[in-house]
Design a protein around this motif. Structure first.
Motif, PDB file in Angstrom:
ATOM      1  N   TYR A  66       0.901 -13.866   0.354  1.00  0.00           N
ATOM      2  CA  TYR A  66       1.335 -12.568   0.868  1.00  0.00           C
ATOM      3  C   TYR A  66       1.782 -12.710   2.320  1.00  0.00           C
ATOM      4  O   TYR A  66       1.422 -13.670   3.006  1.00  0.00           O
ATOM      5  CB  TYR A  66       0.183 -11.544   0.834  1.00  0.00           C
ATOM      6  CG  TYR A  66      -0.376 -11.269  -0.533  1.00  0.00           C
ATOM      7  CD1 TYR A  66       0.186 -10.297  -1.356  1.00  0.00           C
ATOM      8  CD2 TYR A  66      -1.488 -11.972  -1.011  1.00  0.00           C
ATOM      9  CE1 TYR A  66      -0.336 -10.041  -2.616  1.00  0.00           C
ATOM     10  CE2 TYR A  66      -2.019 -11.712  -2.270  1.00  0.00           C
ATOM     11  CZ  TYR A  66      -1.435 -10.748  -3.063  1.00  0.00           C
ATOM     12  OH  TYR A  66      -1.951 -10.494  -4.305  1.00  0.00           O
ATOM     13  N   PRO A  90      -4.862  -5.245  -4.009  1.00  0.00           N
ATOM     14  CA  PRO A  90      -5.017  -5.197  -5.471  1.00  0.00           C
ATOM     15  C   PRO A  90      -4.248  -6.328  -6.147  1.00  0.00           C
ATOM     16  O   PRO A  90      -3.136  -6.693  -5.716  1.00  0.00           O
ATOM     17  CB  PRO A  90      -4.423  -3.821  -5.839  1.00  0.00           C
ATOM     18  CG  PRO A  90      -4.565  -3.000  -4.593  1.00  0.00           C
ATOM     19  CD  PRO A  90      -4.375  -3.969  -3.462  1.00  0.00           C
ATOM     20  N   ALA A  91      -4.824  -6.868  -7.190  1.00  0.00           N
ATOM     21  CA  ALA A  91      -4.234  -8.034  -7.849  1.00  0.00           C
ATOM     22  C   ALA A  91      -2.838  -7.751  -8.397  1.00  0.00           C
ATOM     23  O   ALA A  91      -2.007  -8.664  -8.487  1.00  0.00           O
ATOM     24  CB  ALA A  91      -5.153  -8.508  -8.971  1.00  0.00           C
ATOM     25  N   ASP A  92      -2.565  -6.490  -8.774  1.00  0.00           N
ATOM     26  CA  ASP A  92      -1.262  -6.172  -9.363  1.00  0.00           C
ATOM     27  C   ASP A  92      -0.250  -5.659  -8.345  1.00  0.00           C
ATOM     28  O   ASP A  92       0.853  -5.256  -8.712  1.00  0.00           O
ATOM     29  CB  ASP A  92      -1.424  -5.144 -10.487  1.00  0.00           C
ATOM     30  CG  ASP A  92      -1.936  -3.805  -9.981  1.00  0.00           C
ATOM     31  OD1 ASP A  92      -2.461  -3.744  -8.849  1.00  0.00           O
ATOM     32  OD2 ASP A  92      -1.825  -2.807 -10.727  1.00  0.00           O
ATOM     33  N   ALA A  93      -0.599  -5.677  -7.059  1.00  0.00           N
ATOM     34  CA  ALA A  93       0.275  -5.107  -6.036  1.00  0.00           C
ATOM     35  C   ALA A  93       1.457  -6.014  -5.741  1.00  0.00           C
ATOM     36  O   ALA A  93       1.288  -7.207  -5.467  1.00  0.00           O
ATOM     37  CB  ALA A  93      -0.515  -4.845  -4.758  1.00  0.00           C
ATOM     38  N   ASP A  94       2.653  -5.458  -5.803  1.00  0.00           N
ATOM     39  CA  ASP A  94       3.840  -6.144  -5.304  1.00  0.00           C
ATOM     40  C   ASP A  94       4.033  -5.854  -3.821  1.00  0.00           C
ATOM     41  O   ASP A  94       4.354  -6.750  -3.043  1.00  0.00           O
ATOM     42  CB  ASP A  94       5.083  -5.692  -6.072  1.00  0.00           C
ATOM     43  CG  ASP A  94       5.062  -6.124  -7.520  1.00  0.00           C
ATOM     44  OD1 ASP A  94       4.745  -7.303  -7.783  1.00  0.00           O
ATOM     45  OD2 ASP A  94       5.364  -5.293  -8.398  1.00  0.00           O
ATOM     46  N   TYR A 113      -8.320   2.410  -4.753  1.00  0.00           N
ATOM     47  CA  TYR A 113      -9.120   1.310  -4.238  1.00  0.00           C
ATOM     48  C   TYR A 113      -9.600   1.594  -2.814  1.00  0.00           C
ATOM     49  O   TYR A 113      -8.868   2.182  -2.009  1.00  0.00           O
ATOM     50  CB  TYR A 113      -8.300   0.011  -4.210  1.00  0.00           C
ATOM     51  CG  TYR A 113      -7.859  -0.478  -5.563  1.00  0.00           C
ATOM     52  CD1 TYR A 113      -8.727  -1.171  -6.395  1.00  0.00           C
ATOM     53  CD2 TYR A 113      -6.562  -0.252  -6.009  1.00  0.00           C
ATOM     54  CE1 TYR A 113      -8.315  -1.630  -7.636  1.00  0.00           C
ATOM     55  CE2 TYR A 113      -6.134  -0.709  -7.250  1.00  0.00           C
ATOM     56  CZ  TYR A 113      -7.015  -1.395  -8.054  1.00  0.00           C
ATOM     57  OH  TYR A 113      -6.610  -1.845  -9.284  1.00  0.00           O
ATOM     58  N   SER A 136       4.042  -9.504  -1.805  1.00  0.00           N
ATOM     59  CA  SER A 136       3.641 -10.774  -2.403  1.00  0.00           C
ATOM     60  C   SER A 136       4.801 -11.766  -2.352  1.00  0.00           C
ATOM     61  O   SER A 136       5.974 -11.389  -2.238  1.00  0.00           O
ATOM     62  CB  SER A 136       3.223 -10.560  -3.859  1.00  0.00           C
ATOM     63  OG  SER A 136       4.350 -10.259  -4.665  1.00  0.00           O
ATOM     64  N   ARG A 170       5.242  -2.566  -8.402  1.00  0.00           N
ATOM     65  CA  ARG A 170       3.957  -1.894  -8.223  1.00  0.00           C
ATOM     66  C   ARG A 170       3.743  -1.713  -6.723  1.00  0.00           C
ATOM     67  O   ARG A 170       3.464  -2.680  -6.005  1.00  0.00           O
ATOM     68  CB  ARG A 170       2.833  -2.734  -8.829  1.00  0.00           C
ATOM     69  CG  ARG A 170       1.475  -2.050  -8.851  1.00  0.00           C
ATOM     70  CD  ARG A 170       1.480  -0.827  -9.747  1.00  0.00           C
ATOM     71  NE  ARG A 170       0.113  -0.392 -10.062  1.00  0.00           N
ATOM     72  CZ  ARG A 170      -0.175   0.729 -10.717  1.00  0.00           C
ATOM     73  NH1 ARG A 170       0.802   1.529 -11.115  1.00  0.00           N
ATOM     74  NH2 ARG A 170      -1.425   1.055 -10.978  1.00  0.00           N
ATOM     75  N   TYR A 172       1.797   0.291  -3.599  1.00  0.00           N
ATOM     76  CA  TYR A 172       0.635   1.073  -3.180  1.00  0.00           C
ATOM     77  C   TYR A 172       0.874   1.635  -1.782  1.00  0.00           C
ATOM     78  O   TYR A 172       1.587   1.053  -0.970  1.00  0.00           O
ATOM     79  CB  TYR A 172      -0.626   0.208  -3.163  1.00  0.00           C
ATOM     80  CG  TYR A 172      -1.188  -0.099  -4.526  1.00  0.00           C
ATOM     81  CD1 TYR A 172      -2.154   0.711  -5.115  1.00  0.00           C
ATOM     82  CD2 TYR A 172      -0.756  -1.230  -5.233  1.00  0.00           C
ATOM     83  CE1 TYR A 172      -2.680   0.416  -6.360  1.00  0.00           C
ATOM     84  CE2 TYR A 172      -1.274  -1.527  -6.481  1.00  0.00           C
ATOM     85  CZ  TYR A 172      -2.226  -0.694  -7.045  1.00  0.00           C
ATOM     86  OH  TYR A 172      -2.734  -0.987  -8.287  1.00  0.00           O
TER      87      TYR A 172
END
Length: 244
Positions: A66, A90-94, A113, A136, A170, A172
């Motif tokens: 990141y 978060p693991a799915d965050a772009d 979160y 990411s 994704r 956030y």
């Protein structure tokens, strides 16, 4: 920004910006076709976009998972230094947007979160501004491919729900946002103070809403009603993202 980073204990890598006033850059900007609405890319917007692309390329080349991208006109709230480690992402965050522009946007209610005293929620509608965000390495590589040609400003491409990228990533939003854009102090001003701007004024004295607009009252009420109905249908909250 060097002083701001030092105040928060942030070690950073400076990426030289692309100067929109340079004749070569201005010539390239002039070749960008207009948008569907006829808007043309300014020299400054072209330079800003290429500056962000340089940051994305730096992340891809580094091999890091990141990067946190900062523009050069920001006010940083206390605690932002705690987000330099990636364990909170978060693991799915772009992309995670750490900035607020002081305008209303839709945010998802779930997932929600906790992140070092702040919250992370899905961003569900447009929230312009690319002053500070985490992305990411995978999405940086993708963005480099997809923006080899472009005709919209960088913050529109990333955070405008009317454009293609928004619904395919994704994204956030951090609440409250620890970053807001602002101008550097004028001559004679303290280096620790920041000049008020149309953005930072919205958060003066703890205010969390924009100042009154010139939009007709009826039009504003109808627009707000439409957005509240959208929120009810989509299960989102329609809020001004606070700064702090």
């Amino acid at each position: 920004m060097t002083q701001e980073f030092a105040r928060h204990g942030i070690v950073f890598v400076r990426i030289s910006a692309v100067d929109g006033t340079h004749p070569d850059i201005a010539a390239k900007a002039a070749q960008i076709p207009p948008t569907a609405l006829g808007a043309r890319m300014s020299n400054g917007a072209y330079g800003a976009f290429q500056s962000h692309r340089a940051c994305w390329q730096n992340l891809v080349d580094s091999g890091d998972a990141y990067a946190m991208v900062f523009e050069d006109d920001l006010h940083l709230a206390d605690g932002i230094g705690s987000y330099l480690a990636e364990s909170w992402i978060p693991a799915d965050a772009d992309i995670v947007k750490l900035e607020t522009f002081g305008t209303r946007t839709h945010i998802g209610k779930k997932p929600d979160y906790a992140a070092h005293g702040r919250r992370l929620v899905p961003l569900r509608s447009s929230h312009i501004g690319a002053g500070c965000y985490v992305l990411s390495r995978a999405i940086a590589a993708r963005l480099l491919q997809e923006t080899a040609t472009f005709n919209e400003p960088i913050d529109e491409v990333l955070f405008n729900d009317a454009l293609a990228f928004f619904d395919t990533a994704r994204i956030y939003q951090m609440l409250p946002a620890p970053v807001v854009q602002g101008k550097r102090p004028g001559s004679g001003a303290s280096t620790s103070s920041w000049s008020a701007t149309s953005i930072t004024e919205r958060f003066a004295d703890g205010a969390e809403a924009p100042k009154a607009s010139t939009e007709p009252v009826f039009a504003r009420l109808m627009r707000r009603l439409g957005q509240e109905m959208r929120g009810s249908l989509q299960g989102t909250r329609y809020i001004v993202v606070p700064h702090g």
